[in-house]
Motif scaffolding. Sequence first.
Motif, mmCIF file in Angstrom:
data_model
loop_
_atom_site.group_PDB
_atom_site.id
_atom_site.type_symbol
_atom_site.label_atom_id
_atom_site.label_comp_id
_atom_site.label_asym_id
_atom_site.label_seq_id
_atom_site.Cartn_x
_atom_site.Cartn_y
_atom_site.Cartn_z
ATOM 1 N N HIS A 125 56.790 59.750 41.516
ATOM 2 C CA HIS A 125 55.456 60.097 41.018
ATOM 3 C C HIS A 125 55.315 59.911 39.509
ATOM 4 O O HIS A 125 54.324 59.346 39.048
ATOM 5 C CB HIS A 125 55.091 61.527 41.413
ATOM 6 N N ALA A 126 56.270 60.399 38.738
ATOM 7 C CA ALA A 126 56.157 60.304 37.273
ATOM 8 C C ALA A 126 56.127 58.844 36.821
ATOM 9 O O ALA A 126 55.305 58.462 35.974
ATOM 10 C CB ALA A 126 57.300 61.062 36.600
ATOM 11 N N GLU A 127 56.987 58.030 37.397
ATOM 12 C CA GLU A 127 57.028 56.615 37.010
ATOM 13 C C GLU A 127 55.758 55.887 37.455
ATOM 14 O O GLU A 127 55.207 55.070 36.706
ATOM 15 C CB GLU A 127 58.267 55.942 37.608
ATOM 16 N N ALA A 128 55.275 56.204 38.653
ATOM 17 C CA ALA A 128 54.038 55.581 39.134
ATOM 18 C C ALA A 128 52.871 55.939 38.224
ATOM 19 O O ALA A 128 52.058 55.081 37.866
ATOM 20 C CB ALA A 128 53.749 56.010 40.570
ATOM 21 N N SER A 129 52.797 57.188 37.820
ATOM 22 C CA SER A 129 51.729 57.632 36.929
ATOM 23 C C SER A 129 51.803 56.920 35.578
ATOM 24 O O SER A 129 50.786 56.479 35.039
ATOM 25 C CB SER A 129 51.812 59.148 36.745
ATOM 26 N N ALA A 130 53.016 56.787 35.059
ATOM 27 C CA ALA A 130 53.209 56.127 33.764
ATOM 28 C C ALA A 130 52.831 54.643 33.825
ATOM 29 O O ALA A 130 52.318 54.092 32.846
ATOM 30 C CB ALA A 130 54.659 56.280 33.308
ATOM 31 N N MET A 131 53.045 53.992 34.958
ATOM 32 C CA MET A 131 52.654 52.590 35.096
ATOM 33 C C MET A 131 51.158 52.456 35.350
ATOM 34 O O MET A 131 50.531 51.504 34.895
ATOM 35 C CB MET A 131 53.430 51.921 36.236
ATOM 36 N N LEU A 132 50.580 53.411 36.087
ATOM 37 C CA LEU A 132 49.187 53.325 36.485
ATOM 38 C C LEU A 132 48.210 53.536 35.329
ATOM 39 O O LEU A 132 47.231 52.790 35.188
ATOM 40 C CB LEU A 132 48.899 54.346 37.595
ATOM 41 N N GLU A 133 48.464 54.506 34.490
ATOM 42 C CA GLU A 133 47.513 54.867 33.431
ATOM 43 C C GLU A 133 47.121 53.685 32.544
ATOM 44 O O GLU A 133 45.927 53.463 32.306
ATOM 45 C CB GLU A 133 48.078 56.019 32.596
ATOM 46 N N PRO A 134 48.063 52.883 32.036
ATOM 47 C CA PRO A 134 47.653 51.752 31.176
ATOM 48 C C PRO A 134 46.863 50.669 31.919
ATOM 49 O O PRO A 134 46.026 50.006 31.317
ATOM 50 C CB PRO A 134 48.973 51.186 30.650
ATOM 51 N N ILE A 135 47.119 50.511 33.225
ATOM 52 C CA ILE A 135 46.345 49.526 33.986
ATOM 53 C C ILE A 135 44.916 50.030 34.153
ATOM 54 O O ILE A 135 43.959 49.258 34.021
ATOM 55 C CB ILE A 135 46.986 49.246 35.361
ATOM 56 N N ILE A 136 44.771 51.306 34.436
ATOM 57 C CA ILE A 136 43.438 51.904 34.566
ATOM 58 C C ILE A 136 42.643 51.719 33.265
ATOM 59 O O ILE A 136 41.454 51.393 33.293
ATOM 60 C CB ILE A 136 43.537 53.400 34.938
ATOM 61 N N LYS A 137 43.311 51.877 32.141
ATOM 62 C CA LYS A 137 42.635 51.688 30.852
ATOM 63 C C LYS A 137 42.166 50.248 30.666
ATOM 64 O O LYS A 137 41.202 50.000 29.944
ATOM 65 C CB LYS A 137 43.555 52.092 29.703
ATOM 66 N N ARG A 138 42.846 49.297 31.310
ATOM 67 C CA ARG A 138 42.462 47.888 31.197
ATOM 68 C C ARG A 138 41.349 47.497 32.169
ATOM 69 O O ARG A 138 40.830 46.384 32.097
ATOM 70 C CB ARG A 138 43.684 46.997 31.481
ATOM 71 N N ALA A 139 40.968 48.381 33.059
ATOM 72 C CA ALA A 139 39.973 48.045 34.087
ATOM 73 C C ALA A 139 38.699 47.416 33.524
ATOM 74 O O ALA A 139 38.183 46.453 34.120
ATOM 75 C CB ALA A 139 39.652 49.270 34.938
ATOM 76 N N PRO A 140 38.151 47.885 32.402
ATOM 77 C CA PRO A 140 36.923 47.257 31.890
ATOM 78 C C PRO A 140 37.071 45.757 31.571
ATOM 79 O O PRO A 140 36.067 45.049 31.490
ATOM 80 C CB PRO A 140 36.611 48.058 30.620
ATOM 81 N N GLU A 141 38.308 45.280 31.419
ATOM 82 C CA GLU A 141 38.536 43.857 31.153
ATOM 83 C C GLU A 141 38.382 43.002 32.412
ATOM 84 O O GLU A 141 38.276 41.786 32.319
ATOM 85 C CB GLU A 141 39.966 43.633 30.628
ATOM 86 N N MET A 142 38.412 43.632 33.576
ATOM 87 C CA MET A 142 38.422 42.905 34.844
ATOM 88 C C MET A 142 37.000 42.618 35.317
ATOM 89 O O MET A 142 36.085 43.400 35.082
ATOM 90 C CB MET A 142 39.178 43.710 35.907
ATOM 91 N N HIS A 143 36.847 41.484 36.010
ATOM 92 C CA HIS A 143 35.523 41.055 36.447
ATOM 93 C C HIS A 143 35.430 40.766 37.943
ATOM 94 O O HIS A 143 34.330 40.770 38.489
ATOM 95 C CB HIS A 143 35.098 39.795 35.676
ATOM 96 N N ALA A 144 36.537 40.505 38.595
ATOM 97 C CA ALA A 144 36.516 40.065 39.992
ATOM 98 C C ALA A 144 36.057 41.184 40.930
ATOM 99 O O ALA A 144 36.541 42.312 40.837
ATOM 100 C CB ALA A 144 37.904 39.583 40.413
ATOM 101 N N PRO A 145 35.146 40.872 41.835
ATOM 102 C CA PRO A 145 34.714 41.881 42.813
ATOM 103 C C PRO A 145 35.871 42.462 43.627
ATOM 104 O O PRO A 145 35.874 43.649 43.937
ATOM 105 C CB PRO A 145 33.733 41.116 43.708
ATOM 106 N N ARG A 146 36.859 41.637 43.965
ATOM 107 C CA ARG A 146 38.005 42.132 44.723
ATOM 108 C C ARG A 146 38.755 43.193 43.916
ATOM 109 O O ARG A 146 39.181 44.201 44.448
ATOM 110 C CB ARG A 146 38.945 40.999 45.107
ATOM 111 N N PHE A 147 38.928 42.947 42.627
ATOM 112 C CA PHE A 147 39.581 43.952 41.782
ATOM 113 C C PHE A 147 38.819 45.262 41.855
ATOM 114 O O PHE A 147 39.395 46.320 42.061
ATOM 115 C CB PHE A 147 39.682 43.496 40.321
ATOM 116 N N TRP A 148 37.499 45.189 41.659
ATOM 117 C CA TRP A 148 36.692 46.418 41.609
ATOM 118 C C TRP A 148 36.667 47.132 42.951
ATOM 119 O O TRP A 148 36.682 48.374 42.999
ATOM 120 C CB TRP A 148 35.302 46.115 41.075
ATOM 121 N N ALA A 149 36.663 46.379 44.044
ATOM 122 C CA ALA A 149 36.712 47.023 45.356
ATOM 123 C C ALA A 149 38.016 47.804 45.523
ATOM 124 O O ALA A 149 38.004 48.986 45.917
ATOM 125 C CB ALA A 149 36.580 45.971 46.456
ATOM 126 N N GLU A 150 39.129 47.178 45.208
ATOM 127 C CA GLU A 150 40.436 47.842 45.338
ATOM 128 C C GLU A 150 40.543 48.996 44.354
ATOM 129 O O GLU A 150 41.067 50.064 44.684
ATOM 130 C CB GLU A 150 41.566 46.837 45.105
#
Length: 156
Positions: A125-150
């Motif tokens: 859990h701790a490692e998953a959380s540490a990897m997930l948070e920075p990707i979530i912060k990058r979400a506004p950079e993403m444009h693909a509908p598939r990305f946003w659906a997932e």
Amino acid sequence: MQIGKGFLSHFTIMMGPYGLYQHAKIQVPLLPEGYCTDDNARAVQMLCRLTPLVSAGEQLIVRELFQRCWEFIRQAQIRSGYFYNFRSATGEWLPQGTAESEDMYARIIRALSEVLHSPDFSEYHAEASAMLEPIIKRAPEMHAPRFWAEYLIATK
């Protein structure tokens, strides 16, 4: 729910030293095509859900498969929030070209969220959380509908 007996043996055949192979012809991994992060992320997600459905003996196999796919994702991380997608069968990370795969990031988000919600993998859990948070912060950079659906499914 009963999982077919051949499922884990087929899954095991599809595993290489670095994780789950990307493609196969029936049950023969296509080694020249190597590995990809989004397939290993999808495998992590599925293995989390599979664990409570199999026997105690099969859970040992599932955990071993999970560990290899998890290690693949860990090693794919270039730096916080950034990941390689493709890896050769010999273990070299391949150049990504000019664009990152938004589908890969969506799959990683789903896998990490699944780990965070799985009591069977609480030690991750701790490692998953540490990897997930920075990707979530990058979400506004993403444009693909598939990305946003997932993304929307994983972060509900």
